[in-house]
Design a protein around this motif. Structure first.
Motif, short mmCIF file in Angstrom:
data_model
loop_
_atom_site.label_atom_id
_atom_site.label_comp_id
_atom_site.label_asym_id
_atom_site.label_seq_id
_atom_site.Cartn_x
_atom_site.Cartn_y
_atom_site.Cartn_z
N ILE A 114 0.84 -1.21 0.00
CA ILE A 114 0.00 0.00 0.00
C ILE A 114 0.87 1.25 0.00
O ILE A 114 0.60 2.20 -0.74
N LEU A 115 1.93 1.27 0.80
CA LEU A 115 2.83 2.42 0.83
C LEU A 115 3.49 2.65 -0.53
O LEU A 115 3.56 3.78 -1.02
N TYR A 117 2.37 1.73 -3.44
CA TYR A 117 1.34 2.17 -4.38
C TYR A 117 1.06 3.66 -4.23
O TYR A 117 1.03 4.39 -5.21
N TYR A 118 0.87 4.12 -2.99
CA TYR A 118 0.54 5.53 -2.79
C TYR A 118 1.71 6.46 -3.12
O TYR A 118 1.51 7.53 -3.68
N PHE A 119 2.94 6.06 -2.79
CA PHE A 119 4.08 6.92 -3.12
C PHE A 119 4.32 6.96 -4.62
O PHE A 119 4.68 8.01 -5.16
N LYS A 121 2.03 6.63 -6.88
CA LYS A 121 0.90 7.38 -7.43
C LYS A 121 1.15 8.88 -7.29
O LYS A 121 0.90 9.65 -8.22
N ASP A 122 1.67 9.32 -6.15
CA ASP A 122 1.97 10.74 -5.94
C ASP A 122 3.08 11.21 -6.87
O ASP A 122 3.03 12.29 -7.43
#
Length: 170
Positions: A114-115, A117-119, A121-122
């Motif tokens: 999850i980490l 994926y979010y990093f 994505k940003d």
């Protein structure tokens, strides 16, 4: 620390019509084998050698994990191939501890996914915002490159400067 004996039921093919099984208990380097016969006068054979033990249980102290053939007999004979792996410094885990370790590992792995994926994505969002004027999709034709003043063609009045150079004949 005192270890609980790890009881393992070894299912072996003892005879074509028999459903009885040896009971094998392993604790540290001690292996205890219980014969499926119910009589009290049982003969034990280990690797072809008859032992002086007459009870239902045969205890192997300091077993070296080497495979052996064990048989017990009274009016009927039961054979077993014992291939028990033992170790002196092993820790025994119960099912709850193993389940907890696997669950914690899965949760940590999911958290890392999850980490990431979010990093990622940003990062992708910031890169596209900085290049906002450039159209995506089909590539446009590039304009010709800007001429470099160091590599301009020789003008008519400057030919004598380079007249002494010989051509290499490429």
């Amino acid at each position: 620390p005192a270890q609980k004996p790890f009881v393992m039921l070894v299912s072996l093919l003892v005879g074509p019509s028999s459903n009885k099984e040896f009971l094998v208990e392993i604790s540290g380097t001690t292996v205890t084998i219980t014969c499926p016969l119910t009589e009290s006068n049982i003969d034990w054979n280990v690797a072809g050698t008859k032992l002086d033990i007459k009870g239902r249980k045969y205890v192997i102290e300091n077993h070296d994990s080497s495979p052996i053939n064990v048989s017990c007999s009274s009016n009927k004979k039961y054979d077993m191939y014992l291939n028990a792996r033992v170790c002196a410094n092993c820790e025994e885990l119960d099912a709850l501890a193993v389940t907890g370790i696997i669950t914690a590992d899965l949760l940590i792995t999911l958290g890392v996914l999850i980490l990431v994926y979010y990093f990622s994505k940003d990062r992708k969002g910031k890169a596209s915002a900085s290049a906002g004027s450039r159209p995506r999709g089909q590539k446009m034709q590039r304009p010709p490159p800007v001429p470099n003043p160091d590599y301009e063609p020789i003008r008519k009045g400057q030919r004598e400067v380079y007249a002494g150079l010989k051509s290499r004949g490429f």
